[in-house]
Scaffold this active site. Structure first.
Site, PDB file in Angstrom:
ATOM      1  N   HIS A 162       0.823  -1.209   0.000  1.00  0.00           N
ATOM      2  CA  HIS A 162       0.000   0.000   0.000  1.00  0.00           C
ATOM      3  C   HIS A 162       0.865   1.271   0.000  1.00  0.00           C
ATOM      4  O   HIS A 162       0.642   2.191  -0.794  1.00  0.00           O
ATOM      5  CB  HIS A 162      -0.939  -0.013   1.209  1.00  0.00           C
ATOM      6  CG  HIS A 162      -1.610   1.298   1.421  1.00  0.00           C
ATOM      7  ND1 HIS A 162      -2.546   1.796   0.537  1.00  0.00           N
ATOM      8  CD2 HIS A 162      -1.454   2.252   2.377  1.00  0.00           C
ATOM      9  CE1 HIS A 162      -2.944   2.999   0.955  1.00  0.00           C
ATOM     10  NE2 HIS A 162      -2.304   3.297   2.062  1.00  0.00           N
ATOM     11  N   HIS A 167       1.108   4.787  -2.525  1.00  0.00           N
ATOM     12  CA  HIS A 167       1.544   6.168  -2.252  1.00  0.00           C
ATOM     13  C   HIS A 167       2.791   6.611  -3.019  1.00  0.00           C
ATOM     14  O   HIS A 167       2.824   7.739  -3.493  1.00  0.00           O
ATOM     15  CB  HIS A 167       1.773   6.370  -0.757  1.00  0.00           C
ATOM     16  CG  HIS A 167       0.510   6.417   0.044  1.00  0.00           C
ATOM     17  ND1 HIS A 167      -0.392   7.472  -0.024  1.00  0.00           N
ATOM     18  CD2 HIS A 167      -0.015   5.549   0.944  1.00  0.00           C
ATOM     19  CE1 HIS A 167      -1.407   7.248   0.795  1.00  0.00           C
ATOM     20  NE2 HIS A 167      -1.216   6.077   1.402  1.00  0.00           N
ATOM     21  N   GLU A 208      -6.494   8.957  -0.099  1.00  0.00           N
ATOM     22  CA  GLU A 208      -6.565   7.509   0.167  1.00  0.00           C
ATOM     23  C   GLU A 208      -7.627   6.802  -0.690  1.00  0.00           C
ATOM     24  O   GLU A 208      -7.393   5.695  -1.174  1.00  0.00           O
ATOM     25  CB  GLU A 208      -6.857   7.226   1.648  1.00  0.00           C
ATOM     26  CG  GLU A 208      -5.713   7.539   2.606  1.00  0.00           C
ATOM     27  CD  GLU A 208      -4.517   6.578   2.520  1.00  0.00           C
ATOM     28  OE1 GLU A 208      -4.567   5.590   1.762  1.00  0.00           O
ATOM     29  OE2 GLU A 208      -3.517   6.855   3.212  1.00  0.00           O
ATOM     30  N   SER A 227      -3.938   0.148  -4.301  1.00  0.00           N
ATOM     31  CA  SER A 227      -3.050  -0.892  -3.770  1.00  0.00           C
ATOM     32  C   SER A 227      -3.783  -2.199  -3.492  1.00  0.00           C
ATOM     33  O   SER A 227      -3.175  -3.152  -3.002  1.00  0.00           O
ATOM     34  CB  SER A 227      -2.354  -0.404  -2.496  1.00  0.00           C
ATOM     35  OG  SER A 227      -3.284  -0.174  -1.456  1.00  0.00           O
TER      36      SER A 227
HETATM   37  N1  TIH Z   1      -6.742  -1.733   1.888  1.00  0.00           N
HETATM   38  C1  TIH Z   1      -5.446  -1.336   1.368  1.00  0.00           C
HETATM   39  C2  TIH Z   1      -4.823  -2.487   0.593  1.00  0.00           C
HETATM   40  O1  TIH Z   1      -5.324  -3.606   0.651  1.00  0.00           O
HETATM   41  O2  TIH Z   1      -3.799  -2.281  -0.052  1.00  0.00           O
HETATM   42  C3  TIH Z   1      -4.518  -0.861   2.474  1.00  0.00           C
HETATM   43  C4  TIH Z   1      -5.050   0.351   3.187  1.00  0.00           C
HETATM   44  C5  TIH Z   1      -5.353   1.545   2.678  1.00  0.00           C
HETATM   45  C6  TIH Z   1      -5.819   2.474   3.612  1.00  0.00           C
HETATM   46  C7  TIH Z   1      -5.922   1.997   4.787  1.00  0.00           C
HETATM   47  S1  TIH Z   1      -5.382   0.382   4.762  1.00  0.00           S
HETATM   48 FE   FE2 Z   2      -2.304   5.214   3.048  1.00  0.00          FE
END
Ligand code: TIH
Ligand code: FE2
Length: 294
Positions: A162, A167, A208, A227
């Protein structure tokens, strides 16, 4: 309290120097002794890191590298369909490895010449004011562990996939990097926890989990969608609402599930006009006024 809204396993450091990451019994790695040992070792690296020193080198197992390779492969295909152009171009410039987990120092060294952003290692939850505040100086706190191999398509817990595929690729765009910086300056400007929380929720629903209209199609630009190769297949079916500062700053969300309420920017210009301008000028009073009514 805000801390609970973020899913991070607590990290405990004992007097003898040992570090334990407390995974919940529902965590996919809970019963996996090898994985838990990895999590403890990687958390210890960040806890022993001193600011200014290079990011500690994490030695990953073959199985961990395979999780990265699998997720990279799945996401590369889905990004072509679902990610905005600005993200795709930035990701191409950054040029992350696809077959192995990069070291965070390596990610930082690829990123810095592009937009000035540098990575910092984090063992787990970083206090909100610190996490957002240092964005103003071009620093991004990142976890270094990887999600459990049994659930590669999604994790509620931010991991290196992630932080880096979501990012770092985004931070390789100067337009995005500037938005992260103004969010950081906003977080530094406000004094109350309420205002800080409001700013962080606007961040949640944009950087996000933001979605954007591009040539008539709904695309994603939020790092959390970009992600997860599970969630990225679902966002178009969610409750999509128009970009609105008050709504984003006050809507509740559940970090443990696919986000079912998303906010759509009509263009990158609109994102900068509405959200960038908000962060650039907001303070405790203006946020209190937005919450109260107007
Ligand atoms: N859910 C995202 C992932 O599976 O890559 C990770 C996160 C993003 C934001 C909070 S947790
Ligand atoms: Fe993040």
């Amino acid at each position: 309290m805000f801390e609970e809204a973020q899913y991070f396993a607590p990290v405990a450091k004992r007097d003898d120097g040992s570090v334990t990451v407390e995974l919940a019994s529902s965590h996919p790695g809970f019963a996996d002794a090898v994985y838990r040992e990895r999590r403890n070792a990687i958390a210890a690296l960040a806890l022993n890191h001193r600011p200014g020193e290079p990011i500690p080198h994490a030695e990953y197992t073959d199985e961990e590298h395979q999780v990265w390779a699998l997720v990279s492969r799945e996401l590369a295909v889905k990004h072509q369909v679902y990610a905005i152009r600005e993200f795709l171009d930035a990701a191409e410039r950054l040029g992350l490895p696809k077959d192995r987990i990069p070291q965070l120092q390596e990610v930082s060294d690829l990123l810095e010449p592009l937009t000035g952003f540098r990575y910092l290692p984090a063992a787990g939850l970083v206090p909100l004011r610190e996490f957002y505040g240092v964005l103003a100086d071009g620093f991004f706190h990142s976890t270094q562990y990887i999600r459990h191999h049994s659930v590669p398509f999604y994790t509620p817990e931010p991991d290196i996939i992630h932080e880096v595929i979501g990012h770092a690729n985004t931070l390789a765009s100067s337009r995005f990097a500037e938005l992260y910086r103004v969010a950081g300056r906003a977080a530094r400007r406000v004094e109350t926890e309420d205002a800080l929380q409001f700013i962080s929720k606007v961040f949640w629903f944009t950087l996000e989990f933001g979605v954007m209209r591009e040539a008539g199609e709904l695309k994603a630009y939020g790092a959390g969608i970009l992600s997860s190769y599970g969630e990225i297949e679902e966002f178009r079916g969610m409750d999509i609402r128009p970009l609105d500062i008050k709504a984003m700053g006050t809507t509740e969300y559940d970090i443990t599930k696919y986000q079912d309420v998303l906010f759509e920017a009509s263009s990158f210009d609109q994102l900068e006009d509405v959200v960038g301008s908000f962060w650039a000028s907001c303070d405790d009073e203006s946020i209190a006024r937005i919450v109260a009514g107007g």
